[in-house]
Write a protein that holds these residues in place. Structure first.
Motif, PDB file in Angstrom:
ATOM      1  N   ARG A 191      29.978 -16.584  43.176  1.00 16.87           N
ATOM      2  CA  ARG A 191      29.836 -17.713  42.244  1.00 16.87           C
ATOM      3  C   ARG A 191      30.519 -19.063  42.493  1.00 16.87           C
ATOM      4  O   ARG A 191      30.002 -20.198  42.295  1.00 16.87           O
ATOM      5  N   ILE A 192      31.865 -19.086  42.753  1.00 13.75           N
ATOM      6  CA  ILE A 192      32.364 -20.257  43.218  1.00 13.75           C
ATOM      7  C   ILE A 192      31.761 -21.012  44.293  1.00 13.75           C
ATOM      8  O   ILE A 192      31.818 -22.142  44.255  1.00 13.75           O
ATOM      9  N   LEU A 193      31.368 -20.092  45.479  1.00 14.56           N
ATOM     10  CA  LEU A 193      31.013 -20.680  46.385  1.00 14.56           C
ATOM     11  C   LEU A 193      29.553 -21.385  46.173  1.00 14.56           C
ATOM     12  O   LEU A 193      29.148 -22.317  46.537  1.00 14.56           O
ATOM     13  N   MET A 194      28.744 -20.964  45.149  1.00 13.72           N
ATOM     14  CA  MET A 194      27.752 -21.330  44.777  1.00 13.72           C
ATOM     15  C   MET A 194      27.650 -22.589  43.927  1.00 13.72           C
ATOM     16  O   MET A 194      27.035 -23.690  44.223  1.00 13.72           O
ATOM     17  N   TYR A 195      28.801 -22.651  43.235  1.00 15.63           N
ATOM     18  CA  TYR A 195      29.213 -23.929  42.174  1.00 15.63           C
ATOM     19  C   TYR A 195      29.526 -24.904  43.183  1.00 15.63           C
ATOM     20  O   TYR A 195      28.913 -26.283  43.076  1.00 15.63           O
ATOM     21  N   LEU A 196      30.319 -24.737  44.295  1.00 10.06           N
ATOM     22  CA  LEU A 196      30.588 -25.650  45.386  1.00 10.06           C
ATOM     23  C   LEU A 196      29.190 -26.251  45.938  1.00 10.06           C
ATOM     24  O   LEU A 196      29.047 -27.354  46.100  1.00 10.06           O
ATOM     25  N   ALA A 197      28.373 -25.136  46.343  1.00 10.10           N
ATOM     26  CA  ALA A 197      27.139 -25.678  47.139  1.00 10.10           C
ATOM     27  C   ALA A 197      26.293 -26.466  46.507  1.00 10.10           C
ATOM     28  O   ALA A 197      25.536 -27.319  46.923  1.00 10.10           O
ATOM     29  N   VAL A 198      25.952 -26.358  45.099  1.00 11.79           N
ATOM     30  CA  VAL A 198      25.087 -27.069  44.289  1.00 11.79           C
ATOM     31  C   VAL A 198      25.639 -28.496  44.226  1.00 11.79           C
ATOM     32  O   VAL A 198      24.822 -29.444  43.606  1.00 11.79           O
ATOM     33  N   GLN A 199      26.752 -28.819  44.275  1.00 11.29           N
ATOM     34  CA  GLN A 199      27.487 -29.975  44.432  1.00 11.29           C
ATOM     35  C   GLN A 199      27.648 -30.560  45.578  1.00 11.29           C
ATOM     36  O   GLN A 199      28.616 -31.252  45.674  1.00 11.29           O
TER      37      GLN A 199
END
Length: 151
Positions: A12-20
């Motif tokens: 989830r943390i990596l997803m959060y960074l990737a979408v931004q």
């Protein structure tokens, strides 16, 4: 197969960074804990591990933070899960000891199931799972008011 919370939160943390990905400012643990309602201690451990694994660049100090160290296209989900999970063994036949262990076929079947599970994950990257970026971003809270404001 169920992922541990540690692995789930890491993804989830990596997803959060990737979408931004267009964001230039570094991310902070306080921001992630607010977005996902997680313990800062737990997030700090995950960030540290993701940094050690080379997924994140971490910068210490007052103006520090973290960001993706590699592109989302380079982060394979199967590899990530293998690195974050402590054990992918589907069943422990030793505790309590199972009498069937010497002649049981279940462990082999479950082993094949885990291999198939990982083979599916190997076919995806972080970029694949955030391909609906605008939908994902629309679910995020508005953090235009800084999480660092004391007022």
């Amino acid at each position: 197969m169920q992922l541990t919370r540690y692995t789930d939160y890491g993804i989830r943390i990596l997803m959060y960074l990737a979408v931004q990905s267009e964001r230039e400012a570094l991310f902070r643990i306080a921001e992630v804990t607010k977005v996902f309602d997680l313990s800062s201690n737990h997030v700090a451990k995950i960030i540290h591990q993701l940094g050690k694994l080379g997924y994140l660049q971490t910068i210490r100090g007052k103006s520090g933070g973290f960001k993706l160290a590699i592109s989302a296209k380079e982060i394979n989900i199967g590899t990530l899960v293998r690195q974050l999970e402590h054990s992918l063994i589907p069943v422990n036949c030793e505790e309590p000891f199972c009498r069937f262990t010497p002649v049981c076929n279940l462990k082999g079947v479950l082993g094949k199931a885990v291999a198939a599970y990982l083979a599916v994950l190997d076919g995806y990257t972080l970029a694949d799972i955030v391909s609906n970026k605008s939908d994902l971003v629309s679910t995020l809270p508005d953090l235009s008011i800084s999480v660092f404001d004391v007022s």
